[in-house]
Design a protein around this motif. Sequence first.
Motif, PDB file in Angstrom:
ATOM      1  N   ARG A  74       1.055   8.632   6.630  1.00 11.10           N
ATOM      2  CA  ARG A  74       2.396   8.396   5.881  1.00 11.10           C
ATOM      3  C   ARG A  74       3.093   7.292   6.050  1.00 11.10           C
ATOM      4  NH1 ARG A  74       7.141  10.638   7.209  1.00 11.10           N
ATOM      5  NH2 ARG A  74       6.441  11.752   9.008  1.00 11.10           N
ATOM      6  N   THR A  92       2.333   8.281  11.390  1.00 14.23           N
ATOM      7  CA  THR A  92       3.017   7.422  10.315  1.00 14.23           C
ATOM      8  C   THR A  92       2.763   6.126  10.739  1.00 14.23           C
ATOM      9  OG1 THR A  92       5.004   7.327  11.668  1.00 14.23           O
ATOM     10  CG2 THR A  92       4.905   9.252  10.136  1.00 14.23           C
ATOM     11  N   GLU A 126       7.853   7.841  -1.446  1.00 15.58           N
ATOM     12  CA  GLU A 126       6.872   8.688  -0.759  1.00 15.58           C
ATOM     13  C   GLU A 126       5.531   8.031  -0.909  1.00 15.58           C
ATOM     14  OE1 GLU A 126       7.311  11.165   1.317  1.00 15.58           O
ATOM     15  OE2 GLU A 126       9.370  11.549   1.017  1.00 15.58           O
ATOM     16  N   THR A 128       1.304   7.049   1.220  1.00 18.31           N
ATOM     17  CA  THR A 128       0.259   6.937   2.250  1.00 18.31           C
ATOM     18  C   THR A 128      -0.471   5.697   1.971  1.00 18.31           C
ATOM     19  OG1 THR A 128      -1.092   8.046   1.017  1.00 18.31           O
ATOM     20  CG2 THR A 128       0.085   9.377   2.504  1.00 18.31           C
TER      21      THR A 128
END
Length: 402
Positions: A74, A92, A126, A128
């Motif tokens: 992420r 992350t 948001e 990834t």
Amino acid sequence: MARSVADHRQAVLELLADAAAARRSEQLPLSAGLGRVLATDVAAPLSLPPFDNSQMDGYAVRSADFGAQGATLRVADPVPAGAAPRALEPGTAAPIMTGAMLPEGADAVVPIERAVPDSFPLPGAEATVILPEVAPGDFVRPIGSDITVGATALVAGTALGPAQLGLLAALGLTSVVVRSPLRVLLITTGDEVVEPGTSLTPGKIYDANGTLLEAAMVQAGLTVHRSGITVDDPGALLALLRSRAAEADLIVSTGGVSKGAYEVVRQALHAQPVEFLSVAMQPGGPQGIGRFDGVPFLGFPGNPVSCLVSFEMFLRPVLTALVGAPPARTALTARLAEPLSSPAGKHQIRRGTYLPELGTVRLEGGSGSHLVHALANSNCLVHVPVGVTDLPAGQDVEIWML
């Protein structure tokens, strides 16, 4: 018998060794330090870099999050250069800019070119990112990898150029302690010499030596005090020296050192420990060396080319050896564009223009020591060593770039 160039240079070095060692120091802002020489060692007050930072634009990551096939992570908040980032959470990856501080927990960086997608998402979105496997330390500049706090950044005697001053600035320093320059009393002699700008009457010439030598000495980092032109009166010269010698670390005169009947410097200094001799060099053979009332003294010939060659062959390289500045002249090998002849038993220095695109050097003017125009149109000195009397065109010679 004439003294060799090497022996006379060594004599000048020994003459000036104590004066160079005893120089004072002064503190200057970095902006005034260019070309000066450090008086003391400088210890690094901090490490460089002062924190772990990114070598690339990419993603700061935890290598423990990766397997052999890489990882899908992420995207966390970006880390711009100059920011103090939040700790990186497991799982992350934080977009990070080159030079930015690595977040706590991160131990590697993946360049943006290796990411899928290979562009950063918009801040706040948001997202990834798929990244290949990394190892700890990849694309990270560790704290102190350049220099660690307390280590010696520069040693005393270092000549300060742009790179050295840049290092001191990177360490947060605003000033530097440097050696004070040697103070030179420069004396031009000759009844025939008058100051530029005055009336030129029959038998007189304008003084080139004062300007020429002062410029050469200032360029070499010396502080020069000119006495003005001194007439050929030994008593007047002696009085001038007695009144000004105490303010100097070195006295340099031009003219009056040959074997003629009216050599004022020889006459004025006959009771001082000064030697007047011949060096096996053309031009610049007549030289004076010793002390006047304890102050080091060098007597250069009066012809302009002779006095500049004397400076380049003796004083400038000795300053480089003793003081660390100025830098040594760049020595190259070039092919003669024309033949030349040189007197037997002498090291001849000719003026020339180096043509780098051809690798050749063209001689400017003849061997005469009065050819100021030829000197001004030269960019190098051409060396013909003792024992060489004739060289053909195409022969390799050593040159010093001016």
